[in-house]
Scaffold this motif. Structure first.
Motif, PDB file in Angstrom:
ATOM      1  N   GLY A 285       0.499   8.362  13.843  1.00 57.22           N
ATOM      2  CA  GLY A 285       1.686   7.515  13.892  1.00 57.22           C
ATOM      3  C   GLY A 285       1.931   6.821  12.566  1.00 57.22           C
ATOM      4  N   ALA A 286       2.931   5.946  12.566  1.00 54.30           N
ATOM      5  CA  ALA A 286       3.290   5.223  11.346  1.00 54.30           C
ATOM      6  C   ALA A 286       3.941   3.897  11.726  1.00 54.30           C
ATOM      7  CB  ALA A 286       4.241   6.055  10.493  1.00 54.30           C
ATOM      8  N   ILE A 287       3.808   2.921  10.832  1.00 56.43           N
ATOM      9  CA  ILE A 287       4.415   1.609  11.058  1.00 56.43           C
ATOM     10  C   ILE A 287       5.343   1.241   9.915  1.00 56.43           C
ATOM     11  CG2 ILE A 287       2.492   0.740  12.435  1.00 56.43           C
ATOM     12  CD1 ILE A 287       1.703  -0.901   9.860  1.00 56.43           C
ATOM     13  N   THR A 288       6.289   0.385  10.231  1.00 52.76           N
ATOM     14  CA  THR A 288       7.149  -0.240   9.236  1.00 52.76           C
ATOM     15  C   THR A 288       6.796  -1.718   9.239  1.00 52.76           C
ATOM     16  OG1 THR A 288       8.897   1.365   9.628  1.00 52.76           O
ATOM     17  CG2 THR A 288       9.544  -0.694   8.565  1.00 52.76           C
ATOM     18  N   CYS A 289       6.706  -2.311   8.044  1.00 50.16           N
ATOM     19  CA  CYS A 289       6.267  -3.698   7.937  1.00 50.16           C
ATOM     20  C   CYS A 289       6.740  -4.274   6.605  1.00 50.16           C
ATOM     21  CB  CYS A 289       4.741  -3.762   8.016  1.00 50.16           C
ATOM     22  SG  CYS A 289       3.923  -2.603   6.887  1.00 50.16           S
ATOM     23  N   ASP A 290       6.373  -5.508   6.333  1.00 50.22           N
ATOM     24  CA  ASP A 290       6.626  -6.136   5.035  1.00 50.22           C
ATOM     25  C   ASP A 290       5.428  -7.020   4.741  1.00 50.22           C
ATOM     26  OD1 ASP A 290       7.768  -6.933   2.668  1.00 50.22           O
ATOM     27  OD2 ASP A 290       9.044  -8.458   3.595  1.00 50.22           O
ATOM     28  N   LEU A 291       4.356  -6.408   4.256  1.00 44.99           N
ATOM     29  CA  LEU A 291       3.092  -7.105   4.064  1.00 44.99           C
ATOM     30  C   LEU A 291       2.938  -7.536   2.613  1.00 44.99           C
ATOM     31  CD1 LEU A 291       0.795  -4.658   6.083  1.00 44.99           C
ATOM     32  CD2 LEU A 291       2.225  -6.532   6.938  1.00 44.99           C
ATOM     33  N   THR A 292       2.905  -8.835   2.395  1.00 52.27           N
ATOM     34  CA  THR A 292       2.746  -9.374   1.046  1.00 52.27           C
ATOM     35  C   THR A 292       1.368  -9.996   0.848  1.00 52.27           C
ATOM     36  OG1 THR A 292       3.769 -11.443   1.741  1.00 52.27           O
ATOM     37  CG2 THR A 292       5.220  -9.782   0.754  1.00 52.27           C
ATOM     38  N   ALA A 293       0.467  -9.724   1.782  1.00 57.42           N
ATOM     39  CA  ALA A 293      -0.929 -10.178   1.707  1.00 57.42           C
ATOM     40  C   ALA A 293      -1.737  -9.284   2.647  1.00 57.42           C
ATOM     41  CB  ALA A 293      -1.041 -11.645   2.129  1.00 57.42           C
TER      42      ALA A 293
ATOM     43  N   ILE B 108       0.777   2.704  -6.807  1.00 55.09           N
ATOM     44  CA  ILE B 108      -0.202   2.546  -5.730  1.00 55.09           C
ATOM     45  C   ILE B 108       0.387   3.183  -4.480  1.00 55.09           C
ATOM     46  CG2 ILE B 108      -1.444   0.886  -4.298  1.00 55.09           C
ATOM     47  CD1 ILE B 108      -1.243  -1.054  -6.712  1.00 55.09           C
ATOM     48  N   ASN B 109      -0.325   4.156  -3.908  1.00 55.43           N
ATOM     49  CA  ASN B 109       0.224   4.866  -2.755  1.00 55.43           C
ATOM     50  C   ASN B 109      -0.738   4.942  -1.578  1.00 55.43           C
ATOM     51  OD1 ASN B 109      -1.604   6.685  -3.705  1.00 55.43           O
ATOM     52  ND2 ASN B 109      -0.104   8.191  -4.355  1.00 55.43           N
ATOM     53  N   SER B 110      -1.741   4.063  -1.563  1.00 60.87           N
ATOM     54  CA  SER B 110      -2.642   4.005  -0.410  1.00 60.87           C
ATOM     55  C   SER B 110      -3.109   2.564  -0.215  1.00 60.87           C
ATOM     56  CB  SER B 110      -3.839   4.932  -0.595  1.00 60.87           C
ATOM     57  OG  SER B 110      -4.598   4.529  -1.709  1.00 60.87           O
TER      58      SER B 110
ATOM     59  N   ALA C 265      -9.640  -6.205  15.608  1.00 57.23           N
ATOM     60  CA  ALA C 265      -8.472  -6.491  14.763  1.00 57.23           C
ATOM     61  C   ALA C 265      -8.312  -5.381  13.724  1.00 57.23           C
ATOM     62  CB  ALA C 265      -8.631  -7.831  14.057  1.00 57.23           C
ATOM     63  N   VAL C 266      -7.086  -4.847  13.601  1.00 57.11           N
ATOM     64  CA  VAL C 266      -6.776  -3.807  12.627  1.00 57.11           C
ATOM     65  C   VAL C 266      -6.009  -4.479  11.487  1.00 57.11           C
ATOM     66  CG1 VAL C 266      -5.648  -1.599  12.212  1.00 57.11           C
ATOM     67  CG2 VAL C 266      -6.625  -2.096  14.476  1.00 57.11           C
ATOM     68  N   THR C 267      -6.573  -4.451  10.292  1.00 55.95           N
ATOM     69  CA  THR C 267      -6.001  -5.153   9.141  1.00 55.95           C
ATOM     70  C   THR C 267      -5.709  -4.174   8.019  1.00 55.95           C
ATOM     71  OG1 THR C 267      -7.279  -7.119   9.727  1.00 55.95           O
ATOM     72  CG2 THR C 267      -6.391  -7.047   7.500  1.00 55.95           C
ATOM     73  N   VAL C 268      -4.568  -4.387   7.348  1.00 57.50           N
ATOM     74  CA  VAL C 268      -4.205  -3.604   6.164  1.00 57.50           C
ATOM     75  C   VAL C 268      -4.415  -4.490   4.944  1.00 57.50           C
ATOM     76  CG1 VAL C 268      -2.263  -2.591   4.897  1.00 57.50           C
ATOM     77  CG2 VAL C 268      -2.589  -2.066   7.313  1.00 57.50           C
ATOM     78  N   TYR C 269      -5.097  -3.942   3.945  1.00 55.79           N
ATOM     79  CA  TYR C 269      -5.382  -4.653   2.704  1.00 55.79           C
ATOM     80  C   TYR C 269      -4.612  -4.022   1.553  1.00 55.79           C
ATOM     81  CZ  TYR C 269      -9.228  -6.898   5.123  1.00 55.79           C
ATOM     82  OH  TYR C 269      -9.967  -7.629   6.007  1.00 55.79           O
ATOM     83  N   GLY C 270      -4.151  -4.848   0.621  1.00 52.69           N
ATOM     84  CA  GLY C 270      -3.550  -4.334  -0.596  1.00 52.69           C
ATOM     85  C   GLY C 270      -2.136  -4.802  -0.887  1.00 52.69           C
ATOM     86  N   GLY C 271      -1.457  -5.392   0.080  1.00 52.56           N
ATOM     87  CA  GLY C 271      -0.104  -5.877  -0.182  1.00 52.56           C
ATOM     88  C   GLY C 271      -0.126  -7.202  -0.923  1.00 52.56           C
ATOM     89  N   ASN C 272       0.875  -7.426  -1.771  1.00 55.45           N
ATOM     90  CA  ASN C 272       1.057  -8.726  -2.410  1.00 55.45           C
ATOM     91  C   ASN C 272       2.545  -8.923  -2.681  1.00 55.45           C
ATOM     92  OD1 ASN C 272       1.672  -7.733  -5.186  1.00 55.45           O
ATOM     93  ND2 ASN C 272      -0.458  -7.030  -5.105  1.00 55.45           N
ATOM     94  N   THR C 273       2.942 -10.093  -3.131  1.00 54.14           N
ATOM     95  CA  THR C 273       4.371 -10.384  -3.295  1.00 54.14           C
ATOM     96  C   THR C 273       5.032  -9.479  -4.320  1.00 54.14           C
ATOM     97  OG1 THR C 273       3.811 -12.146  -4.859  1.00 54.14           O
ATOM     98  CG2 THR C 273       4.200 -12.791  -2.565  1.00 54.14           C
ATOM     99  N   GLY C 274       4.304  -9.056  -5.336  1.00 52.00           N
ATOM    100  CA  GLY C 274       4.863  -8.156  -6.338  1.00 52.00           C
ATOM    101  C   GLY C 274       4.820  -6.692  -5.942  1.00 52.00           C
TER     102      GLY C 274
END
Length: 147
Positions: A73-81, A110-112, A122-131
């Motif tokens: 599957g896949a998700i849409t989000c807006d993760l800045t942290a 960055i593509n991963s 808890a399922v957490t995604v790491y790597g997003g930031n405001t920039g």
């Protein structure tokens, strides 16, 4: 006409190997060595949505005594942290922290991103930031040893 000795030798050695591959019979898998559980929906956090026709799901599959976690599957989000995106359903909680790499939107080369499942589920995604926000994550490549 001149021939390179290496290419002639390589061709001569390849013929018996190719013949063996073409005539060999594949080994049969022992019956009952694969146990695939049904796909189960991840419980998504607010602000995280499933992409059309790509509901985020997980399952456990055991092959020859080793259990793996598979996702799709896949998700849409807006993760800045670093952000919790979902919770594992029901009793599916790992005995130790489980990590995998998943494709994400390609931004600034960055593509991963790292996907981590804690012992609480808890399922957490790491790597997003405001920039460089994570705007989608594709889960089909997530396969990791579970126990």
């Amino acid at each position: 006409m001149s021939y390179d000795r290496r290419s002639v030798l390589a061709a001569a050695l390849a013929v018996p190997a190719a013949t063996t591959l073409l005539t060999a019979t594949p080994a049969a898998a022992a019956p009952g060595t694969v146990d695939a559980q049904p796909w189960t929906d991840l419980l998504l956090e607010p602000g995280v949505t499933a992409q059309a026709n790509a509901k985020p799901q997980i399952r456990l599959i055991t092959i020859a005594g080793t259990t793996f976690l598979q996702a799709r599957g896949a998700i849409t989000c807006d993760l800045t942290a670093d952000t919790r995106i979902a919770t594992m359903p029901g009793v599916l909680k790992p005995t130790s922290v489980t990590r995998a790499v998943a494709p994400r939107n390609n931004s600034q080369g960055i593509n991963s991103c790292r996907l981590e499942i804690s012992t609480t589920g808890a399922v957490t995604v790491y790597g997003g930031n405001t920039g460089n926000p994570v705007t989608w994550v594709q889960l089909d490549s997530v396969q990791t040893i579970w126990r």
